[in-house]
Design a protein around this motif. Structure first.
Motif, short mmCIF file in Angstrom:
data_model
loop_
_atom_site.label_atom_id
_atom_site.label_comp_id
_atom_site.label_asym_id
_atom_site.label_seq_id
_atom_site.Cartn_x
_atom_site.Cartn_y
_atom_site.Cartn_z
N ALA A 15 30.45 39.88 41.68
CA ALA A 15 30.37 38.43 41.91
C ALA A 15 31.07 37.61 40.83
N MET A 106 38.36 35.30 45.79
CA MET A 106 37.74 36.58 45.49
C MET A 106 36.96 37.10 46.69
N VAL A 107 37.06 38.39 46.95
CA VAL A 107 36.20 39.09 47.90
C VAL A 107 35.68 40.35 47.22
N THR A 108 34.53 40.83 47.67
CA THR A 108 33.97 42.07 47.12
C THR A 108 34.33 43.22 48.06
N LYS A 126 38.28 41.90 44.50
CA LYS A 126 39.71 41.88 44.81
C LYS A 126 40.00 40.44 45.19
N ARG A 128 42.29 37.81 47.94
CA ARG A 128 43.07 37.76 49.18
C ARG A 128 43.61 36.34 49.35
N THR B 61 30.47 45.64 52.14
CA THR B 61 31.40 44.56 51.78
C THR B 61 31.41 43.47 52.86
N ILE B 64 28.28 41.39 52.62
CA ILE B 64 28.33 40.48 51.47
C ILE B 64 29.06 39.19 51.86
N GLU B 65 30.19 39.33 52.56
CA GLU B 65 30.93 38.11 52.92
C GLU B 65 30.16 37.26 53.93
N ARG B 68 27.38 35.52 52.06
CA ARG B 68 27.87 34.38 51.26
C ARG B 68 28.12 33.17 52.15
N GLU B 104 22.35 42.26 45.33
CA GLU B 104 22.92 42.14 43.98
C GLU B 104 24.15 41.24 44.00
N ALA B 105 25.02 41.45 44.98
CA ALA B 105 26.28 40.70 45.03
C ALA B 105 26.07 39.21 45.28
#
Lengths: 136, 356
Positions: A15, A106-108, A126, A128, B61, B64-65, B68, B104-105
């Motif tokens: 994050a 940012m993306v995870t 990363k 994008r 992943t 997570i997006e 968010r 966590e993220a």
């Protein structure tokens, strides 16, 4: 053993959590506890917005161990809106010509290809191209 | 208000969706590519194209997006969330929760519940119902429920045309704070072996035509008809209906059997453009509706998970939707971000090449 290292870095990797200097308000990434600008202690956590622009970049065709399955891929130095420079992979680039100054977010993502099917999965930041410019 | 003897589940304290977020990866495999490789382009195709995850994407992943995006719309601190529940049939680990990675993220740790759910394609709505219980009982202020998948189909199998990647995240919270109030839910569940994947198997098995009448149609219709009867509502009361969508034909036929018009179905029907996102399928359709719906619109959602069961729930859109839906990317932003891949690239991206 890489497990403790990956675990210790999870907040900054997942994050973009860095630090802010209480003395001069400089934003630090990666976190290093001492402000490089004024030399004072800087331990307050700070979540970066994840927005920045490409400062420089290169494409890797001959990858190091652990990254074979994702080659070719592009690595960039990203200048975050808050100031620091961060090295990271660019992702979701198809059809996009990378340019210096290109805005990114940012993306995870998974950082390493899963060549070892028994090992732990490592996730991290990363960048994008901006998905929806009206939201920035 | 809540009656423990009723088959209709109604929370003690009214709850709703406080924030929602969708995610679809950027790659698309046209169904014509699967047909080209496996049927000499002679076979009919059940959808136009499906989404394919990138090499660096998985359910963690993608969740997570979406999470968010849900947080952006909810405008709450992640530390206020007391549960992060991820429903999927493609969790990255066999043992180790996806939900702790997501929690966590997004900054929801450590004061939270976290667990992974599995019920074929209805794990996401099951997590939503549990979140309604947690919040509706007064145990927690906010709970996050996610349905997300990177579904796999055996090369050449009928499912390879549709098995896709994507899903949605929802933050369930108090009614006052909601973009859409969830009034009540009803679930219809039986032991029906229409689709499964045994341990250590890479691809699922399915009962071919058995997946239709005794499985999908039976459970959707039973849940839907009972729900309409118990809530004393009719199809005319709803502006939209969204169903689990394994292909384009099933949800349209099931909605018509329940008495709904094509106009009520089309906004939430994304399967032709992104494929069947399994745990994400019905609920990502819901995000497409929330991206457009007007205050006071009513939405009927019915999921379906093989094995088998359906969750039906009614939502009522509130005034807050107009202010907050623009705070995060809409599902159409993700759908229009599109890179077509051919079968060879798809095979590489989905790990179907033997490398050693």
């Amino acid at each position: 053993m890489d497990i403790p290292r990956h675990w210790r870095l999870r907040k900054q990797r997942y994050a973009l959590v860095g630090e802010v200097c209480d003395n001069c308000d400089a934003k630090l990434f990666p976190p290093r506890d001492i402000c490089p600008d004024c030399g004072e202690e800087a331990k307050t956590l700070y979540s970066f917005s994840g927005h920045g622009e490409v400062y420089s970049y290169t494409t890797v065709y001959d990858p190091p161990v652990g990254f074979e399955e994702s080659a070719p891929y592009t690595v960039a130095i990203v200048k975050l809106d808050e100031g620091p420079l961060v090295t990271a992979q660019l992702t979701d680039l198809e059809e996009k010509e990378v340019e210096i100054g290109m805005p990114v977010e940012m993306v995870t993502r998974k950082l390493r290809s899963a060549t070892d099917e028994r090992g732990m999965l490592v996730y991290g930041y990363k960048f994008r191209p901006i998905l929806n410019a009206s939201l920035v | 208000m809540s009656d423990p003897n009723s088959k209709l589940l109604t929370p003690q304290n009214p709850v709703g969706i406080v924030g929602y977020g969708a995610y679809v990866p950027r790659y698309r495999l046209p169904a014509s590519e699967v047909s080209r490789v496996w049927t000499d382009s002679m076979g009919a195709t059940p959808i136009k194209e499906k989404s394919v995850p990138g090499l660096d994407e998985d359910v963690a992943t993608m969740s997570i997006e979406a999470a968010r995006n849900a947080l952006l719309r909810a405008e709450i601190a992640p530390t206020e969330i007391r549960a992060v529940w991820v429903g999927s049939e493609s969790h990255p680990y066999a043992v180790k929760p996806t939900s702790t990675i997501v929690a966590e993220a997004i900054g929801a740790v450590p004061n939270t519940q976290a667990a992974d759910w599995e019920f074929a394609c209805k794990a996401g709505t099951e997590a939503m119902v549990a979140a309604m219980g947690l919040v509706g009982s007064g145990m927690a202020g906010y709970a996050m429920a996610i349905g997300m998948d990177t579904a796999q189909g055996r090369p050449g199998d009928a499912l390879e045309y549709t098995a896709a990647a994507g899903g949605a995240a929802f933050i369930i919270g108090p009614e006052d704070d909601s973009l859409a109030v969830i009034e009540s839910t009803y679930s219809f569940v039986t032991d029906t072996p229409d689709f499964w994947r045994r341990a250590y198997q890479k691809y699922p098995e399915h009962g071919h035509r058995f997946t239709g009448e005794p499985a999908y149609f039976k459970h959707i219709a039973s849940a839907g008809l009972a729900f309409l009867e118990m809530t004393e509502t009719t199809p005319e009361d709803y502006a939209y209906i969204v169903l689990h969508q394994p292909n384009a034909k099933f949800p349209q036929r099931a909605a018509a059997k329940l008495g709904f018009e094509p106009e009520q179905v089309k906004t939430g029907l994304l399967v032709s453009e992104i494929g069947n996102t399994y745990s994400g399928a019905a609920i990502i359709g819901l995000t497409a509706i929330l991206d457009e719906a007007q205050p006071e619109d009513k939405i009927l959602l019915i999921s379906f998970g093989s094995g088998a069961g359906s969750d039906a729930m009614a939502l009522r859109v509130t005034e807050s939707i107009e202010k907050r839906r623009h705070l995060a990317p809409k599902v159409r932003d993700y759908i229009s971000r599109r890179t077509e891949v051919d079968y060879a690239t798809y095979v590489r991206m989905r790990g179907k090449l033997v490398m050693k």
